[in-house]
Design a protein around this motif. Structure first.
Motif, PDB file in Angstrom:
ATOM      1  N   THR A 180       0.830  -1.212   0.000  1.00 31.95           N
ATOM      2  CA  THR A 180       0.000   0.000   0.000  1.00 31.95           C
ATOM      3  C   THR A 180       0.866   1.265   0.000  1.00 31.95           C
ATOM      4  OG1 THR A 180      -1.952   1.053   0.935  1.00 31.95           O
ATOM      5  CG2 THR A 180      -0.434   0.154   2.515  1.00 31.95           C
ATOM      6  N   VAL A 181       2.038   1.225   0.625  1.00 31.13           N
ATOM      7  CA  VAL A 181       2.947   2.380   0.563  1.00 31.13           C
ATOM      8  C   VAL A 181       3.368   2.604  -0.887  1.00 31.13           C
ATOM      9  CG1 VAL A 181       5.267   3.191   1.193  1.00 31.13           C
ATOM     10  CG2 VAL A 181       3.731   2.318   2.966  1.00 31.13           C
ATOM     11  N   ASN A 182       3.720   1.508  -1.602  1.00 31.64           N
ATOM     12  CA  ASN A 182       4.066   1.631  -3.031  1.00 31.64           C
ATOM     13  C   ASN A 182       2.919   2.266  -3.810  1.00 31.64           C
ATOM     14  OD1 ASN A 182       6.605   0.509  -3.000  1.00 31.64           O
ATOM     15  ND2 ASN A 182       5.900  -1.564  -3.452  1.00 31.64           N
ATOM     16  N   ALA A 183       1.698   1.781  -3.543  1.00 36.75           N
ATOM     17  CA  ALA A 183       0.532   2.250  -4.307  1.00 36.75           C
ATOM     18  C   ALA A 183       0.256   3.725  -4.026  1.00 36.75           C
ATOM     19  CB  ALA A 183      -0.695   1.405  -3.981  1.00 36.75           C
ATOM     20  N   CYS A 184       0.331   4.129  -2.742  1.00 39.75           N
ATOM     21  CA  CYS A 184       0.059   5.533  -2.399  1.00 39.75           C
ATOM     22  C   CYS A 184       1.127   6.432  -3.010  1.00 39.75           C
ATOM     23  CB  CYS A 184      -0.018   5.715  -0.881  1.00 39.75           C
ATOM     24  SG  CYS A 184      -1.471   4.936  -0.152  1.00 39.75           S
ATOM     25  N   ALA A 185       2.390   5.993  -2.967  1.00 36.57           N
ATOM     26  CA  ALA A 185       3.479   6.800  -3.552  1.00 36.57           C
ATOM     27  C   ALA A 185       3.278   6.928  -5.059  1.00 36.57           C
ATOM     28  CB  ALA A 185       4.830   6.150  -3.237  1.00 36.57           C
ATOM     29  N   MET A 186       2.894   5.834  -5.705  1.00 34.62           N
ATOM     30  CA  MET A 186       2.661   5.860  -7.153  1.00 34.62           C
ATOM     31  C   MET A 186       1.534   6.853  -7.486  1.00 34.62           C
ATOM     32  SD  MET A 186       0.330   4.497  -9.578  1.00 34.62           S
ATOM     33  CE  MET A 186      -0.475   3.057  -8.889  1.00 34.62           C
ATOM     34  N   MET A 187       0.438   6.803  -6.727  1.00 31.53           N
ATOM     35  CA  MET A 187      -0.714   7.661  -7.038  1.00 31.53           C
ATOM     36  C   MET A 187      -0.383   9.140  -6.774  1.00 31.53           C
ATOM     37  SD  MET A 187      -4.005   5.267  -6.088  1.00 31.53           S
ATOM     38  CE  MET A 187      -3.562   4.718  -4.469  1.00 31.53           C
ATOM     39  N   GLU A 188       0.367   9.424  -5.715  1.00 26.54           N
ATOM     40  CA  GLU A 188       0.800  10.819  -5.489  1.00 26.54           C
ATOM     41  C   GLU A 188       1.715  11.287  -6.617  1.00 26.54           C
ATOM     42  OE1 GLU A 188       2.736  11.505  -1.735  1.00 26.54           O
ATOM     43  OE2 GLU A 188       0.843  11.709  -0.643  1.00 26.54           O
ATOM     44  N   GLY A 189       2.651  10.421  -6.999  1.00 24.01           N
ATOM     45  CA  GLY A 189       3.594  10.781  -8.064  1.00 24.01           C
ATOM     46  C   GLY A 189       2.879  11.091  -9.361  1.00 24.01           C
ATOM     47  N   PHE A 190       1.921  10.244  -9.719  1.00 23.29           N
ATOM     48  CA  PHE A 190       1.220  10.456 -11.000  1.00 23.29           C
ATOM     49  C   PHE A 190       0.277  11.665 -10.934  1.00 23.29           C
ATOM     50  CE2 PHE A 190       1.879   5.819 -12.569  1.00 23.29           C
ATOM     51  CZ  PHE A 190       3.198   6.135 -12.868  1.00 23.29           C
ATOM     52  N   ALA A 191      -0.230  12.000  -9.729  1.00 22.20           N
ATOM     53  CA  ALA A 191      -1.040  13.224  -9.605  1.00 22.20           C
ATOM     54  C   ALA A 191      -0.171  14.445  -9.908  1.00 22.20           C
ATOM     55  CB  ALA A 191      -1.643  13.322  -8.205  1.00 22.20           C
ATOM     56  N   VAL A 192       1.073  14.405  -9.415  1.00 26.03           N
ATOM     57  CA  VAL A 192       1.999  15.514  -9.713  1.00 26.03           C
ATOM     58  C   VAL A 192       2.242  15.587 -11.219  1.00 26.03           C
ATOM     59  CG1 VAL A 192       4.392  16.344  -9.418  1.00 26.03           C
ATOM     60  CG2 VAL A 192       3.113  15.459  -7.449  1.00 26.03           C
ATOM     61  N   GLY A 193       2.474  14.440 -11.848  1.00 27.66           N
ATOM     62  CA  GLY A 193       2.717  14.406 -13.297  1.00 27.66           C
ATOM     63  C   GLY A 193       1.517  14.915 -14.083  1.00 27.66           C
ATOM     64  N   LEU A 194       0.317  14.513 -13.674  1.00 28.98           N
ATOM     65  CA  LEU A 194      -0.898  14.965 -14.366  1.00 28.98           C
ATOM     66  C   LEU A 194      -1.033  16.485 -14.249  1.00 28.98           C
ATOM     67  CD1 LEU A 194      -3.381  12.140 -13.291  1.00 28.98           C
ATOM     68  CD2 LEU A 194      -2.790  12.714 -15.656  1.00 28.98           C
ATOM     69  N   LYS A 195      -0.784  16.992 -13.045  1.00 33.39           N
ATOM     70  CA  LYS A 195      -0.891  18.446 -12.823  1.00 33.39           C
ATOM     71  C   LYS A 195       0.153  19.192 -13.662  1.00 33.39           C
ATOM     72  CE  LYS A 195      -3.375  21.392 -10.387  1.00 33.39           C
ATOM     73  NZ  LYS A 195      -3.287  21.951  -9.052  1.00 33.39           N
ATOM     74  N   ALA A 196       1.283  18.511 -13.885  1.00 29.74           N
ATOM     75  CA  ALA A 196       2.346  19.127 -14.697  1.00 29.74           C
ATOM     76  C   ALA A 196       2.108  18.928 -16.190  1.00 29.74           C
ATOM     77  CB  ALA A 196       3.704  18.544 -14.298  1.00 29.74           C
ATOM     78  N   GLY A 197       0.957  18.280 -16.513  1.00 25.03           N
ATOM     79  CA  GLY A 197       0.568  18.176 -17.922  1.00 25.03           C
ATOM     80  C   GLY A 197       0.996  16.888 -18.611  1.00 25.03           C
ATOM     81  N   LEU A 198       1.511  15.904 -17.852  1.00 18.41           N
ATOM     82  CA  LEU A 198       1.918  14.640 -18.477  1.00 18.41           C
ATOM     83  C   LEU A 198       0.721  13.712 -18.642  1.00 18.41           C
ATOM     84  CD1 LEU A 198       5.316  13.833 -16.676  1.00 18.41           C
ATOM     85  CD2 LEU A 198       4.849  15.433 -18.533  1.00 18.41           C
ATOM     86  N   ASP A 199       0.898  12.703 -19.485  1.00 14.14           N
ATOM     87  CA  ASP A 199      -0.145  11.724 -19.767  1.00 14.14           C
ATOM     88  C   ASP A 199       0.039  10.514 -18.837  1.00 14.14           C
ATOM     89  OD1 ASP A 199      -2.165  10.342 -21.529  1.00 14.14           O
ATOM     90  OD2 ASP A 199      -0.422   9.049 -21.839  1.00 14.14           O
ATOM     91  N   LEU A 200      -1.070  10.029 -18.250  1.00 15.14           N
ATOM     92  CA  LEU A 200      -1.004   8.951 -17.250  1.00 15.14           C
ATOM     93  C   LEU A 200      -0.419   7.661 -17.832  1.00 15.14           C
ATOM     94  CD1 LEU A 200      -1.588   7.878 -14.411  1.00 15.14           C
ATOM     95  CD2 LEU A 200      -3.984   7.599 -15.081  1.00 15.14           C
ATOM     96  N   LYS A 201      -0.922   7.270 -18.996  1.00 13.63           N
ATOM     97  CA  LYS A 201      -0.466   6.015 -19.613  1.00 13.63           C
ATOM     98  C   LYS A 201       1.035   6.097 -19.955  1.00 13.63           C
ATOM     99  CE  LYS A 201      -1.256   2.063 -21.882  1.00 13.63           C
ATOM    100  NZ  LYS A 201      -1.000   0.898 -21.041  1.00 13.63           N
ATOM    101  N   THR A 202       1.443   7.253 -20.471  1.00 17.94           N
ATOM    102  CA  THR A 202       2.865   7.436 -20.829  1.00 17.94           C
ATOM    103  C   THR A 202       3.730   7.341 -19.576  1.00 17.94           C
ATOM    104  OG1 THR A 202       2.148   8.896 -22.595  1.00 17.94           O
ATOM    105  CG2 THR A 202       4.487   8.981 -22.020  1.00 17.94           C
ATOM    106  N   MET A 203       3.292   8.006 -18.501  1.00 16.28           N
ATOM    107  CA  MET A 203       4.066   7.945 -17.250  1.00 16.28           C
ATOM    108  C   MET A 203       4.171   6.502 -16.764  1.00 16.28           C
ATOM    109  SD  MET A 203       2.974  11.184 -14.856  1.00 16.28           S
ATOM    110  CE  MET A 203       1.181  11.104 -14.995  1.00 16.28           C
ATOM    111  N   ALA A 204       3.041   5.769 -16.813  1.00 17.14           N
ATOM    112  CA  ALA A 204       3.041   4.376 -16.316  1.00 17.14           C
ATOM    113  C   ALA A 204       3.991   3.518 -17.141  1.00 17.14           C
ATOM    114  CB  ALA A 204       1.623   3.825 -16.347  1.00 17.14           C
TER     115      ALA A 204
END
Ligand code: NAD
Length: 297
Positions: A180-204
């Motif tokens: 769950t720590v991995n999952a929460c860190a991943m979701m926070e990280g991708f929220a930052v990327g989305l806010k910065a204009g990146l694409d979710l699938k590309t980031m993954a």
């Protein structure tokens, strides 16, 4: 002699595990307090029982897959519970994730009645339960594990004997904390990327090929992109597993940190009425805090 197997608790995990036991040709009797939970398994050839006592009266081996210690302890230990009702010589196997103290109490009560008990929490999620690829962590008498190993093979090929009763639920809680720590860190990280204009699938795709990869990334295609937050693994159950982790950490005097943040997210989800949703629903809370809600992930 063919052995008669019982299965009690056919929820998100128990249901596919019971089907896999049935597929191996065992005579299977099933019970769940929710009658709808057993329908597909009965249609596939299992016998439906009208109570747990009916299962316990006839089965040589009984599996339970219940939510946690508050359900498991009375199920086994209460007056008229499984220890009292099980067939003489039966083996009882609890697949639930519980406090380590729970299997210790149950094993002692089982031995006092001449029964055998194994704690066997599992990992691998509903996907692993369906595919019969679960990791099965066992605690208790190693000879009991050898007796039921062919049955456990029906639900997962990675079977471990961890130590005495309580040891398996200790590593299970540690595993779930890390997951769950991995999952929460991943979701926070991708929220930052989305806010910065990146694409979710590309980031993954990039992180999967990079050093930040973990099983958490499987949530992107399974839950985050389709926005499917049906369990899976319920927030309320992960919160319970983090409670277990914190109980153990306090008992052995290890100050821990990441698990507190992960539980903070489970608590926020519970407060928002999302306890019965999959743990990936935490992404929606992170989106709200990031003022990302409404933007297409
Ligand atoms: P669930 O809530 O979907 O299923 C629990 C089932 O137990 C329900 O069908 C409920 O009706 C039944 N039940 C509860 N009390 C009962 C009783 N006294 N008698 C008969 N039936 C009863 O939960 P789940 O996701 O299947 O999880 C089961 C256990 O496995 C939990 O300990 C959980 O932490 C653990 N686990 C879950 C996952 C996962 O991905 N879902 C993965 C690994 C481990």
């Amino acid at each position: 002699m063919t052995i008669s197997v019982g299965f009690i608790g056919l929820g998100n995990m128990g249901n596919p595990m019971a089907l896999n036991v049935l597929k191996q040709g065992y005579a299977l009797t099933v019970f769940d307090m929710n009658p709808n939970a057993i329908k597909n398994v009965v249609a596939a050839g299992a016998k439906g029982a009208s109570s747990a006592a009916d299962v316990l009266a006839n089965a040589d081996v009984v599996f339970t897959s219940l939510p946690g210690s508050p359900e498991v302890e009375p199920f086994y230990l209460a007056a008229g519970g499984a220890i009292e009702k099980a067939k003489a010589g039966a083996v009882l196997i609890d697949l639930s994730s519980v406090l380590p103290a729970t299997p210790r109490k149950i094993e002692a009560a089982a031995k006092a009645r001449g029964l055998k008990f194994l704690e066997a929490p599992v990992s691998g999620g509903v996907t692993g339960a369906r595919a019969a690829t679960l990791a099965v962590m066992t605690g208790g008498d190693a000879a009991v594990l050898e007796q039921v190993r062919p049955l456990l093979d029906a639900i997962g090929k990675n079977i471990y004997h961890v130590g005495p009763a309580g040891a398996a639920n200790t590593i299970k809680a540690i595993n779930n904390m890390m997951s769950t720590v991995n999952a929460c860190a991943m979701m926070e990280g991708f929220a930052v990327g989305l806010k910065a204009g990146l694409d979710l699938k590309t980031m993954a795709d990039i992180v999967k090929a990079s050093s930040g990869n973990s099983n958490a990334l499987a949530r992107v295609d399974r839950a985050l992109i389709p926005r499917d937050f049906e369990p899976g693994f319920k927030v309320a159950l992960m919160n319970k597993d983090l409670e277990t982790f914190h109980t153990i950490a306090k008992e052995v005097h290890v100050p821990v940190s990441f698990s507190n943040m992960a539980q903070h997210y489970q608590q926020s989800a519970l407060a928002a009425g999302l306890g019965e949703k999959d743990t990936s629903v935490i992404f929606t809370l992170i989106e709200q805090r990031a003022a990302l809600a409404g933007k297409k992930a």
